[in-house]
Design an enzyme around this catalytic site. Structure first.
Site, PDB file in Angstrom:
ATOM      1  N   ARG A  79     -10.645   0.328  -4.042  1.00 43.60           N
ATOM      2  CA  ARG A  79     -10.881   1.854  -4.253  1.00 43.60           C
ATOM      3  C   ARG A  79     -11.015   1.919  -2.758  1.00 43.60           C
ATOM      4  O   ARG A  79     -10.859   3.583  -3.396  1.00 43.60           O
ATOM      5  CB  ARG A  79     -12.665   1.252  -4.711  1.00 43.60           C
ATOM      6  CG  ARG A  79     -13.374   1.670  -5.562  1.00 43.60           C
ATOM      7  CD  ARG A  79     -14.617   0.323  -5.966  1.00 43.60           C
ATOM      8  NE  ARG A  79     -14.057  -0.565  -5.452  1.00 43.60           N
ATOM      9  CZ  ARG A  79     -14.394  -1.747  -6.865  1.00 43.60           C
ATOM     10  NH1 ARG A  79     -13.698  -1.323  -8.136  1.00 43.60           N
ATOM     11  NH2 ARG A  79     -13.162  -2.588  -5.757  1.00 43.60           N
ATOM     12  N   THR A  80     -11.710   1.896  -1.898  1.00 45.82           N
ATOM     13  CA  THR A  80     -10.620   2.744  -0.793  1.00 45.82           C
ATOM     14  C   THR A  80      -9.621   3.586  -0.121  1.00 45.82           C
ATOM     15  O   THR A  80      -9.457   4.264   0.000  1.00 45.82           O
ATOM     16  CB  THR A  80     -11.624   1.862   0.800  1.00 45.82           C
ATOM     17  OG1 THR A  80     -12.348   1.181   0.431  1.00 45.82           O
ATOM     18  CG2 THR A  80     -11.043   3.026   1.746  1.00 45.82           C
ATOM     19  N   LYS A 109       6.801  -8.722  11.363  1.00 38.63           N
ATOM     20  CA  LYS A 109       8.103  -9.696  11.667  1.00 38.63           C
ATOM     21  C   LYS A 109       7.277  -9.153  13.451  1.00 38.63           C
ATOM     22  O   LYS A 109       7.591  -9.760  14.135  1.00 38.63           O
ATOM     23  CB  LYS A 109       9.583  -8.371  11.839  1.00 38.63           C
ATOM     24  CG  LYS A 109       9.989  -8.072  10.283  1.00 38.63           C
ATOM     25  CD  LYS A 109      11.102  -7.115  11.312  1.00 38.63           C
ATOM     26  CE  LYS A 109      11.890  -6.505   9.677  1.00 38.63           C
ATOM     27  NZ  LYS A 109      12.129  -5.168   9.653  1.00 38.63           N
ATOM     28  N   ARG A 130      -7.479   0.310   7.759  1.00 37.88           N
ATOM     29  CA  ARG A 130      -8.559  -0.743   7.943  1.00 37.88           C
ATOM     30  C   ARG A 130      -8.214  -2.364   8.415  1.00 37.88           C
ATOM     31  O   ARG A 130      -7.119  -2.456   8.356  1.00 37.88           O
ATOM     32  CB  ARG A 130      -8.655  -1.374   6.487  1.00 37.88           C
ATOM     33  CG  ARG A 130      -9.304  -2.712   5.538  1.00 37.88           C
ATOM     34  CD  ARG A 130      -9.769  -2.746   4.289  1.00 37.88           C
ATOM     35  NE  ARG A 130     -11.155  -1.740   3.786  1.00 37.88           N
ATOM     36  CZ  ARG A 130     -10.978  -1.229   2.761  1.00 37.88           C
ATOM     37  NH1 ARG A 130     -10.760  -3.009   1.948  1.00 37.88           N
ATOM     38  NH2 ARG A 130     -11.911  -0.632   2.744  1.00 37.88           N
ATOM     39  N   HIS A 158     -18.621   0.819   8.267  1.00 36.79           N
ATOM     40  CA  HIS A 158     -17.050   1.060   6.771  1.00 36.79           C
ATOM     41  C   HIS A 158     -17.947   3.384   6.270  1.00 36.79           C
ATOM     42  O   HIS A 158     -18.289   3.169   5.977  1.00 36.79           O
ATOM     43  CB  HIS A 158     -17.512   0.488   5.399  1.00 36.79           C
ATOM     44  CG  HIS A 158     -16.134   0.794   4.730  1.00 36.79           C
ATOM     45  ND1 HIS A 158     -15.553   1.926   4.239  1.00 36.79           N
ATOM     46  CD2 HIS A 158     -16.481  -0.158   3.583  1.00 36.79           C
ATOM     47  CE1 HIS A 158     -14.547   1.559   3.818  1.00 36.79           C
ATOM     48  NE2 HIS A 158     -15.136   0.860   2.682  1.00 36.79           N
TER      49      HIS A 158
HETATM   50  C1  NCD Z   1     -16.606  -2.661   0.713  1.00 36.55           C
HETATM   51  C2  NCD Z   1     -15.708  -3.078   1.903  1.00 36.55           C
HETATM   52  O1  NCD Z   1     -14.364  -3.690   1.875  1.00 36.55           O
HETATM   53  O2  NCD Z   1     -16.039  -3.433   2.503  1.00 36.55           O
HETATM   54  N1  NCD Z   1     -15.861  -2.393  -0.268  1.00 36.55           N
HETATM   55  C3  NCD Z   1     -15.022  -1.093  -0.733  1.00 36.55           C
HETATM   56  O3  NCD Z   1     -14.534  -0.777   1.021  1.00 36.55           O
HETATM   57  N2  NCD Z   1     -15.994  -0.274  -1.390  1.00 36.55           N
HETATM   58  C4  NCD Z   1     -17.641  -3.954  -0.177  1.00 36.55           C
HETATM   59  C5  NCD Z   1     -16.959  -5.362   0.166  1.00 36.55           C
HETATM   60  O4  NCD Z   1     -15.494  -5.914  -0.083  1.00 36.55           O
HETATM   61  O5  NCD Z   1     -17.808  -5.849  -0.654  1.00 36.55           O
END
Ligand code: NCD
Length: 331
Positions: A79-80, A109, A130, A158
């Site tokens: 999703r993100t 590498k 991320r 997040h």
């Molecule tokens: C979450 C995350 O990556 O922190 N997912 C997201 O970004 N929608 C929640 C999770 O991984 O449980």
């Protein structure tokens, strides 16, 4: 000949701000929800409403034409990453996606995170990052000449998820003040819980924290809530809170953050939201989840109108459109 209904055209001038207007997020890194006060949130949510209206009426526009986003994910994401890409493309911008295949980049590498980001900065106007280590995104952002948006730093924060969560609560229930919110699941490791809890401290809410003992909210955050005078209580049973919550925010037990797998096995099936559990909830309330779910919410709950998690997913794209436009000085 039959007349054709032309689609209602969206007035794009709505999205252009007055000459000389400077939003508070222009050229800023977005690292933590601490950067958002109530005025900042109101600003982003107004822009988000416009983005949603634009997409629903005309689908896409050219607001970010000529801008490039580098989307860099050192941890899995559906999703993100997809919503940031969709957000950029709906606004007419371009994307360098280093998402599902970080193993094919020079990271495999042995290239450092900083070198990777300084390289991508040469090609892009904004970077979404991320990474599994707490604090790593903020540290790396110091080396980048273009804004860096934190898309999750390990069990840390997040922020963009928390923005879309808050936007969803407001849209679903009309207002934030006076609400009772229950956070359920892995409150120790869930970065979405950490960011959303911090954002909620801006409002007059009460909190119910539901988790097994080993996965309770970190003590520092608990103390912050108490210092702010927020009505907060902990329990290990959903049944104790379901009757009078307005928001049930359910999260996955974060397997990847456990060092002791025996402990994970003990708590992994700790709870499940089913239609039977929902039968005790208020008529006007919402069930939310940042997703992915791995057994915490039974699929039969999906058709319950109070299940808001897929509407929440869509709001994620709108909020990220607003944020990208703000950071790039186009909103
Ligand atoms: C979450 C995350 O990556 O922190 N997912 C997201 O970004 N929608 C929640 C999770 O991984 O449980």
């Amino acid at each position: 000949m039959n007349s054709i209904d032309l689609p209602k055209l969206f007035d794009l001038t709505k999205m252009s701000r007055k000459p000389g207007f400077q939003n508070g997020f222009f050229k800023k890194d977005i690292l933590s929800v601490d950067q958002f006060d109530r005025d900042g949130l109101a600003y982003i949510f107004t822009r988000t409403d416009e983005m949603s209206e634009m997409v629903e009426t005309v689908g896409a526009c050219d607001l970010l034409h000529g801008y490039t986003l580098a989307c860099v994910f050192y941890e899995p994401s559906t999703r993100t990453s997809a919503s940031f890409i969709a957000a950029m493309e709906r606004l007419g911008g371009n994307v360098i996606p280093i998402t599902q295949g970080i193993q094919y980049s020079s990271v495999s590498k042995g290239e450092s995170l900083v070198d990777t980001i300084i390289t991508l900065e040469q090609y892009s106007d904004v970077i979404v990052l991320r990474h599994p280590e707490i604090g790593s995104v903020a540290k790396t952002a110091k080396y980048s000449g273009v804004p860096v948006i934190n898309a999750g730093d390990g069990a840390g924060e997040h922020p963009t998820q928390a923005l879309l969560d808050l936007y969803t609560i407001r849209k679903e229930l009309g207002s934030l003040n006076g609400l009772r919110v229950a956070m359920v699941g892995d409150l120790r490791n869930g970065r979405t819980v950490h960011s959303l809890t911090k954002l909620l401290m801006n409002y007059d809410i009460s909190l119910r924290l539901v988790s097994p003992d080993v996965l309770r909210l970190p003590l520092g955050m608990m103390n912050e809530l108490i210092d702010k005078g927020i009505d907060v209580r902990e329990t290990d049973r959903v049944e104790d809170v379901i009757k009078d919550v307005d928001v049930l925010y359910v999260t996955r037990i974060q397997k990847e953050r456990f060092t002791d797998m025996a402990q994970y096995e003990e708590v992994k099936n700790y709870f499940e939201i089913t239609p039977e559990v929902m039968a005790n909830a208020k008529d006007k309330m919402v069930v939310m989840h940042p997703l992915p779910r791995v057994g915490e919410i039974h699929y039969t709950v999906d058709k319950d109108p109070r299940a808001a998690y897929f509407r929440q997913v869509k709001n994620g794209m709108y909020v990220r459109m607003a944020l990208l436009a703000a950071v790039l000085g186009q909103a």
